[in-house]
Design an enzyme around this catalytic site. Structure first.
Site, PDB file in Angstrom:
ATOM      1  N   TYR A 180      44.842 -30.578 -26.334  1.00 42.97           N
ATOM      2  CA  TYR A 180      45.963 -30.526 -27.270  1.00 42.97           C
ATOM      3  C   TYR A 180      45.417 -30.739 -28.673  1.00 42.97           C
ATOM      4  O   TYR A 180      44.621 -31.655 -28.900  1.00 42.97           O
ATOM      5  CB  TYR A 180      46.982 -31.616 -26.928  1.00 42.97           C
ATOM      6  CG  TYR A 180      48.172 -31.655 -27.864  1.00 42.97           C
ATOM      7  CD1 TYR A 180      49.097 -30.610 -27.900  1.00 42.97           C
ATOM      8  CD2 TYR A 180      48.386 -32.753 -28.701  1.00 42.97           C
ATOM      9  CE1 TYR A 180      50.198 -30.656 -28.749  1.00 42.97           C
ATOM     10  CE2 TYR A 180      49.485 -32.802 -29.547  1.00 42.97           C
ATOM     11  CZ  TYR A 180      50.386 -31.759 -29.572  1.00 42.97           C
ATOM     12  OH  TYR A 180      51.471 -31.814 -30.420  1.00 42.97           O
ATOM     13  N   ASP A 216      37.741 -32.283 -31.820  1.00 41.35           N
ATOM     14  CA  ASP A 216      39.013 -32.929 -32.131  1.00 41.35           C
ATOM     15  C   ASP A 216      38.958 -34.336 -31.550  1.00 41.35           C
ATOM     16  O   ASP A 216      39.170 -34.548 -30.360  1.00 41.35           O
ATOM     17  CB  ASP A 216      40.166 -32.112 -31.530  1.00 41.35           C
ATOM     18  CG  ASP A 216      41.521 -32.704 -31.894  1.00 41.35           C
ATOM     19  OD1 ASP A 216      41.558 -33.805 -32.477  1.00 41.35           O
ATOM     20  OD2 ASP A 216      42.536 -32.049 -31.593  1.00 41.35           O
ATOM     21  N   LYS A 253      45.285 -40.990 -35.173  1.00 39.29           N
ATOM     22  CA  LYS A 253      45.618 -42.151 -34.346  1.00 39.29           C
ATOM     23  C   LYS A 253      44.963 -43.452 -34.855  1.00 39.29           C
ATOM     24  O   LYS A 253      45.502 -44.078 -35.748  1.00 39.29           O
ATOM     25  CB  LYS A 253      45.338 -41.844 -32.880  1.00 39.29           C
ATOM     26  CG  LYS A 253      46.220 -40.639 -32.440  1.00 39.29           C
ATOM     27  CD  LYS A 253      46.338 -40.389 -30.959  1.00 39.29           C
ATOM     28  CE  LYS A 253      47.468 -39.407 -30.690  1.00 39.29           C
ATOM     29  NZ  LYS A 253      47.080 -38.048 -30.342  1.00 39.29           N
TER      30      LYS A 253
HETATM   31  C1  LIG Z   1      47.613 -36.661 -30.873  1.00 33.82           C
HETATM   32  C2  LIG Z   1      46.666 -35.539 -30.997  1.00 33.82           C
HETATM   33  C3  LIG Z   1      46.798 -34.540 -31.982  1.00 33.82           C
HETATM   34  C4  LIG Z   1      47.999 -34.438 -32.846  1.00 33.82           C
HETATM   35  O1  LIG Z   1      48.150 -35.528 -33.692  1.00 33.82           O
HETATM   36  P1  LIG Z   1      49.608 -35.812 -34.333  1.00 33.82           P
HETATM   37  O2  LIG Z   1      49.349 -36.961 -35.244  1.00 33.82           O
HETATM   38  O3  LIG Z   1      50.510 -36.120 -33.182  1.00 33.82           O
HETATM   39  O4  LIG Z   1      50.015 -34.575 -35.041  1.00 33.82           O
HETATM   40  C5  LIG Z   1      45.781 -33.611 -32.112  1.00 33.82           C
HETATM   41  N1  LIG Z   1      44.705 -33.641 -31.327  1.00 33.82           N
HETATM   42  C6  LIG Z   1      44.533 -34.572 -30.369  1.00 33.82           C
HETATM   43  C7  LIG Z   1      43.290 -34.574 -29.554  1.00 33.82           C
HETATM   44  C8  LIG Z   1      45.523 -35.528 -30.159  1.00 33.82           C
HETATM   45  O5  LIG Z   1      45.379 -36.418 -29.177  1.00 33.82           O
END
Ligand SMILES: *Cc1c(COP(=O)(O)O)cnc(C)c1O
Length: 432
Positions: free
Chosen positions: A146, A241, A269
């Site tokens: 994601y 990511d 995060k």
């Molecule tokens: C949570 C997440 C996102 C998106 O971050 P948001 O702050 O919710 O937009 C993107 N990449 C990864 C790997 C994530 O876990």
């Protein structure tokens, strides 16, 4: 005796009249685990409390950011101190420079970094940079990973799309995903083949170096190394990511833990300490395509917001002070939980697979080892839902979806773990 959720139920009934599905992010709606969503009132350390006054030991931790637990005193102090001096200027502050320096010092691949407000924005911007730098359009991503909810990344994604079984989102024109190739995670041969078929055309290969949004799925030996080697030889960029894994599995993230250095990295995060903050960064020559130095435009009214930066700075400072011992202790804690879960499953004869790394784990209800999205999907989601509901009733809050991670924080005590382990043991009796 059943817990009373009447206030949450009343708020939910009202919320659905004004907010789509009653929630501001889909998985919060509890759709895949049943029951009405809970409305939270406050958190303290390892616990959260709902509007009916029920307390829970929390393993969601705002989906990862709260590595020191809820309302951690030093983070709160940093935020209130910053707030007393003004909440936003739309101009540069000294703390942004300090935070940027800390990120550059910590994360092996990052020489320059831009602060943004969400992980979605970070990944969207990093991919724009990759395309601007390479002057190529194609991107390769992996099933079940994601990368936020921007248009190009919503094909076969994890997180909420996995929870709701959506192959992709409506409202995304086909020509916006035309330049996205999606491959199975951990499949080295499939990658070699697809990459060879698009020699010289791929702007970036993007992935979660440890997948967290189809549940935890670590990379198999050689997977990251192959991506690194082939992208480098072709002039494509490698984008990690690390929105979940950054500062979660080590101060330098998964790239430091696993010893593979990408060209670009996204963070989120943990770096915001529970406030909206994310970042993208990488090699200086690549990042210098970003405006106002270069031609790739990216901006934000609240980018580098003083409250978020103060929270992030304090959070990273505490992590540095804690050092490897702090990470080792988090790993020890999740290890206790994993061992107890396996023991409970074995005792009642329910087949499970536990994937864990650092302070994160996922329990899958399947006999098949989980190495990619297809195998993750073999998990018996109905069993997960049962486990979730039993634990909730016993005052333990896990993610309201199979395809997520459980996170421990420094605030989780061994007594919290004892209580959780007893609850897990009891919950498994109901899963047979
Ligand atoms: C949570 C997440 C996102 C998106 O971050 P948001 O702050 O919710 O937009 C993107 N990449 C990864 C790997 C994530 O876990």
């Amino acid at each position: 005796m059943s817990r009373n959720h009447s206030q949450s139920a009343a708020l939910y009934a009202e919320a659905v009249q004004y907010i789509p599905g009653g929630v501001n992010s889909p998985v919060r709606a509890f759709k895949s685990v049943g029951g009405d969503p809970l409305f939270m009132e406050r958190g303290a350390g390892s616990r959260i409390f709902d509007v009916d006054g029920n307390g829970y030991i929390d393993y969601v931790m705002s989906w990862g950011p709260l590595i020191f637990g809820h309302a951690a005193p030093r983070i709160l102090e940093a935020i209130t101190d910053a707030a007393s001096r003004g909440t936003s200027f739309g101009a540069s502050t000294a703390a942004e420079v300090t935070l940027a320096k800390k990120i550059v010092a910590a994360v092996p691949s990052i020489e320059k970094v831009r602060l943004v407000s969400s992980g979605t924005e970070a990944v969207m911007s990093a991919v724009r940079v990759a395309r601007g730098f390479t002057k190529r359009d194609l991107i390769i991503k992996f099933e079940g990973n994601y990368h936020g909810h921007s248009d190009g990344f919503l094909a076969k994604s994890g997180s909420g799309l996995a929870t709701f079984g959506l192959p992709d989102s409506a409202g995304v024109p086909a020509n916006l995903t035309r330049d996205t190739i999606t491959l199975p995670y951990n499949d080295i041969a499939a990658f070699r083949e697809a990459f060879a078929a698009h020699k010289g055309e791929v702007a970036c290969v993007m992935l979660e170096p440890i997948a967290g949004n189809m549940g935890i799925v670590p990379p198999v030996a050689g997977f990251l190394e192959t991506l690194r080697e082939l992208t480098a030889a072709d002039g494509a960029l490698l984008l990690f990511d690390e929105v979940i894994t950054g500062f979660r599995v080590s101060v330098g993230g998964a790239q430091q833990m696993l010893g593979v250095t990408p060209d670009l990295t996204t963070l989120g995060k943990i770096i915001g300490g529970g406030l909206p903050l994310a970042a993208y960064g990488g090699r200086a020559d690549i990042m210098d395509v970003v405006s106002p130095v270069g031609p790739v435009y990216q901006a934000g009214t609240l980018s580098g917001n003083p409250l978020a930066v103060a929270a992030g700075l304090e959070q990273l400072t505490i992590l540095e002070e804690g050092g490897p011992e702090m990470y080792d202790d988090l790993t020890r804690k999740i290890g206790r939980l994993a061992t107890a879960t396996q023991t409970a499953a074995d005792r009642v004869g329910v087949p499970i697979q536990i994937n864990r790394i650092g302070s994160m784990m996922t329990t899958f209800f399947t006999e098949t080892p989980v190495t990619d999205y297809t195998t993750a999907k073999t998990s018996d989601a109905a069993r997960y839902a049962k486990l979730f509901r039993s634990l909730l009733e016993q005052g333990i809050y896990f993610a309201p979806s199979q395809f997520e991670a459980a996170f421990v924080s420094t605030a989780h005590t061994d007594e919290d773990l004892d209580a959780t382990i007893a609850a897990v043991d009891k919950a498994f009796d109901g899963l047979v």
